[in-house]
Design a protein around this motif. Sequence first.
Motif, mmCIF file in Angstrom:
data_model
loop_
_atom_site.group_PDB
_atom_site.id
_atom_site.type_symbol
_atom_site.label_atom_id
_atom_site.label_comp_id
_atom_site.label_asym_id
_atom_site.label_seq_id
_atom_site.Cartn_x
_atom_site.Cartn_y
_atom_site.Cartn_z
ATOM 1 N N THR A 280 1.181 -1.016 0.055
ATOM 2 C CA THR A 280 0.113 -0.084 -0.062
ATOM 3 C C THR A 280 0.411 1.207 -0.211
ATOM 4 O O THR A 280 0.747 2.231 -0.496
ATOM 5 C CB THR A 280 -0.180 0.002 1.110
ATOM 6 N N LEU B 248 1.746 1.706 -3.482
ATOM 7 C CA LEU B 248 1.320 1.940 -4.113
ATOM 8 C C LEU B 248 1.081 3.437 -4.093
ATOM 9 O O LEU B 248 0.590 4.443 -5.278
ATOM 10 C CB LEU B 248 -0.434 1.432 -3.679
ATOM 11 N N LEU C 14 0.643 10.447 -4.023
ATOM 12 C CA LEU C 14 -0.076 10.761 -2.675
ATOM 13 C C LEU C 14 0.919 10.698 -1.311
ATOM 14 O O LEU C 14 0.657 11.259 -0.500
ATOM 15 C CB LEU C 14 -1.076 9.690 -2.100
ATOM 16 N N LEU C 15 1.827 9.962 -2.023
ATOM 17 C CA LEU C 15 2.875 10.734 -0.408
ATOM 18 C C LEU C 15 4.410 10.095 -1.019
ATOM 19 O O LEU C 15 4.893 9.987 -2.229
ATOM 20 C CB LEU C 15 2.861 8.483 -0.015
ATOM 21 N N PHE D 211 -0.471 21.460 -5.648
ATOM 22 C CA PHE D 211 -1.422 21.633 -7.216
ATOM 23 C C PHE D 211 -1.377 20.483 -7.697
ATOM 24 O O PHE D 211 -1.829 20.260 -8.529
ATOM 25 C CB PHE D 211 -0.974 22.815 -7.562
ATOM 26 N N VAL E 80 -2.406 17.479 -7.616
ATOM 27 C CA VAL E 80 -3.295 17.380 -7.571
ATOM 28 C C VAL E 80 -4.040 17.133 -9.425
ATOM 29 O O VAL E 80 -4.794 16.223 -10.034
ATOM 30 C CB VAL E 80 -4.368 17.856 -6.882
ATOM 31 N N ARG F 266 -2.473 14.373 -10.340
ATOM 32 C CA ARG F 266 -3.822 12.516 -10.322
ATOM 33 C C ARG F 266 -5.229 12.480 -11.624
ATOM 34 O O ARG F 266 -5.228 11.217 -11.676
ATOM 35 C CB ARG F 266 -3.768 12.618 -9.031
ATOM 36 N N ARG F 267 -5.088 13.999 -11.691
ATOM 37 C CA ARG F 267 -6.838 14.005 -12.335
ATOM 38 C C ARG F 267 -6.380 13.162 -13.556
ATOM 39 O O ARG F 267 -7.681 13.092 -14.261
ATOM 40 C CB ARG F 267 -7.678 15.529 -11.758
ATOM 41 N N PHE G 252 -7.704 5.558 -10.489
ATOM 42 C CA PHE G 252 -8.020 4.372 -9.198
ATOM 43 C C PHE G 252 -8.802 3.335 -9.200
ATOM 44 O O PHE G 252 -10.506 4.089 -9.218
ATOM 45 C CB PHE G 252 -7.588 5.793 -7.928
ATOM 46 N N PHE H 71 -10.014 1.516 -5.032
ATOM 47 C CA PHE H 71 -9.240 1.672 -3.748
ATOM 48 C C PHE H 71 -10.126 0.597 -2.815
ATOM 49 O O PHE H 71 -11.553 -0.213 -3.320
ATOM 50 C CB PHE H 71 -9.958 3.221 -2.656
ATOM 51 N N ALA I 77 -12.013 0.277 -0.033
ATOM 52 C CA ALA I 77 -13.546 0.519 0.360
ATOM 53 C C ALA I 77 -13.539 1.615 0.405
ATOM 54 O O ALA I 77 -13.109 2.548 -0.231
ATOM 55 C CB ALA I 77 -13.227 0.101 1.888
ATOM 56 N N ASN I 78 -15.121 2.076 0.437
ATOM 57 C CA ASN I 78 -15.852 3.394 0.217
ATOM 58 C C ASN I 78 -15.398 4.140 -0.601
ATOM 59 O O ASN I 78 -14.575 5.482 -1.325
ATOM 60 C CB ASN I 78 -15.103 4.199 1.380
ATOM 61 N N ASN I 79 -15.173 3.242 -2.143
ATOM 62 C CA ASN I 79 -14.423 3.263 -3.272
ATOM 63 C C ASN I 79 -15.458 4.994 -3.884
ATOM 64 O O ASN I 79 -15.258 5.831 -4.627
ATOM 65 C CB ASN I 79 -14.918 2.695 -4.435
ATOM 66 N N MET J 206 -15.261 11.721 -13.384
ATOM 67 C CA MET J 206 -14.468 11.961 -13.316
ATOM 68 C C MET J 206 -13.706 13.263 -14.766
ATOM 69 O O MET J 206 -12.759 14.213 -14.813
ATOM 70 C CB MET J 206 -13.497 10.843 -13.979
ATOM 71 N N ASP K 230 -6.361 -0.836 -5.520
ATOM 72 C CA ASP K 230 -6.196 -1.612 -4.301
ATOM 73 C C ASP K 230 -6.495 -1.866 -3.906
ATOM 74 O O ASP K 230 -8.091 -2.151 -3.607
ATOM 75 C CB ASP K 230 -5.609 -0.253 -3.148
#
Lengths: 242, 389
Positions: A50, A53, A59-60, A80, A83, A86-87, A92, A94, A96-98, A112, A171
């Motif tokens: 994770t 990923l 993100l990290l 900035f 972001v 990523r967009r 992506f 995920f 859970a709570n996709n 999207m 993920d």
Amino acid sequence: MTTMNALETKSVIKTYQSDSGLISAVDDVSLTVASGEFVALVGPSGSGKTTMLSILAALLKPTSGQVLIDGVDLSGLDDFKRVNLRREKIGFTFQANNLVPYLSAVENVELMLRLNNKLDKAGKLRARELLARLGLGERLNNYPGQMSGGQQQRVAIARALIHNPSLVLADEPTASLDTERAYQVVETFAGLIHEQNRAGIMVTHDLRMCEFVDRVLIMKDGKLTQILDDRADIRKLSSARN
Amino acid sequence: MKKISIAAYLAVKEIWKFRGRFLLVSLVIGLITLLVLFIAALGEGLGNGNREYLSKLAGELVVYQAKSDFLIPASRLDLNRYSEIKNVEGISDVGLLGTANSQLLLSGDDKFLKTALLGVEPGHVGEPKVIEGSQLSAADADEVILDRNVILRSSIQLGDTITIRVTQGTEDQIFTLKVVGITDGQQYALQPALFVPFFTWDRIRPKSQAEINFSDPVANVFIVKVDQPENVEIIRDRIEEEIANVETATRKEAIQALPGYSAQQSTLNTQGGFTLFIGILVIGGFFQIQVLQKISQIGVLKAIGSANSVVAWASIIQITMITIIGVAIGTGLTFLFSLSFPPQVPIVFNGTTTAIAIIALLLIGPLGGLVSIRYAVRIEPLKALGLSS
Ligand SMILES: Nc1ncnc2c1ncn2[C@@H]1O[C@H](COP(=O)(O)OP(=O)(O)O)[C@@H](O)[C@H]1O
Ligand SMILES: [Mg+2]
């Protein structure tokens, strides 16, 4: 002429300070994934999947090392620009709570395009076609709360692909699914990645899902310990009881 | 601009999907609105009941006996000073004012209405203009002009003869007066007012035993109208210089000095402010709980590429919408309720006061939401993967 890899990492290291000293969550990982290639990232719990990923997803930030997406070095980007990257370049799914719970299936996919300012007639049509391809033609206007885990994952897959990203990151897409659904979802996913020529990375702890990928990256204690790219080896791994 | 439109899209979609929950919060805001508007209206109503006569006076200055602390009932001014003050330069009119209480007897055995019995000078400042009938005719006629509030609370009509009861010495006395005119609202000391000619007033007002035998009429205060309103301060100084033993207040000061007026207004203002504060806490609490429940969802939105500004704007738009809907509901409820209130209830919806209250109510949303918006903006997209940095 060399084809540019959609994703390339060079000696990525991520360390965390903990009570018992430094932890190397990711330890010197170098890898490449080409467009049209679907790769699985596997390994035992705590092996750094994770974390890796998240670094690939911008993100990290890694402690050291380089990540290039479509040849663009992430370390040179401010928040900035991350972001924006990523967009535009990443899709992506995920664990859970996709999905956004107050948007219907098709609205989740269209989001999207909306974010990318590309929601036109053609885009709306493509979103519906893609969901139909994923077997959700009858579910376009259902809300996430009205769909099963497998259906939600398939909506997330559509969302991850609709804006033509270079890189698709998933993920544990099968974590909440039964075996049969899991096979179906990953098979469709692999098919779309190949067909649309994306670079796909799927983190999973379910080795059986490796049946549909082109390469398997095995992590242990933060290190990339093994890479399987031979069909026979992959088949052997995915059919082993685990 | 694009970001705000995406934010608005998300905000509206979420409100619509979870409309029951959001409506509940709007209803709570609606009830708070109802409470705040009623407190404001009560403040206005009570304040109005206290100051109505004074605030509608055509005169700019009120002259009191020196050291009376601007307390009208405590002030005594004899008629010698009345003739003196008329000669002060720059004054266009002076009127006597005597205040007292009386019981207006109503048909039916023991029923009566407590009224303010005010002695004014016919044709001079202090006598309110009638909206029906005629002004008082002579300085000692047995005539009365009724405050509209008397009409609202009784079956008395123009042309009737009314009966009042007062205590003089140790005995109850009954007097009859003919209703010659009716004015708009002219309450005094929270009571509907009866306006009688000054010398009639002196004859029929409540008196102590000592006062019965004392024949020189005494007013409480003089009402002064100046030639040029911009010269009020100059005239005021001139009066205090030229007339012995008096002090002068502007109309505004006279109102502030009415017994209990300032204390009452500040109590009600504090209550209103406190209710607004509760509103801020309610909205703040609700949206903070919402955002805590939505951490991973907001993380996903950010991970897939929504800018922080989209998340912030979505919250702002939601909070604003919910507040506006709530305040609209509350204003509607208040209007419906206000229709059902009898005239005795001192509730007055004043345009300005209501508008100020509504603006304050609309601000409680954004204020209460500040914490949750800040929190939402700080959620890391990494939360989408169940991680934090
Ligand atoms: N924010 C963090 N702080 C400290 N240690 C962390 C943090 N995130 C991950 N780790 C550690 O890094 C290692 C790898 O974690 P993770 O990437 O979640 O592994 P996996 O996904 O393969 O289970 C684990 O030992 C985990 O405890
Ligand atoms: Mg993990």
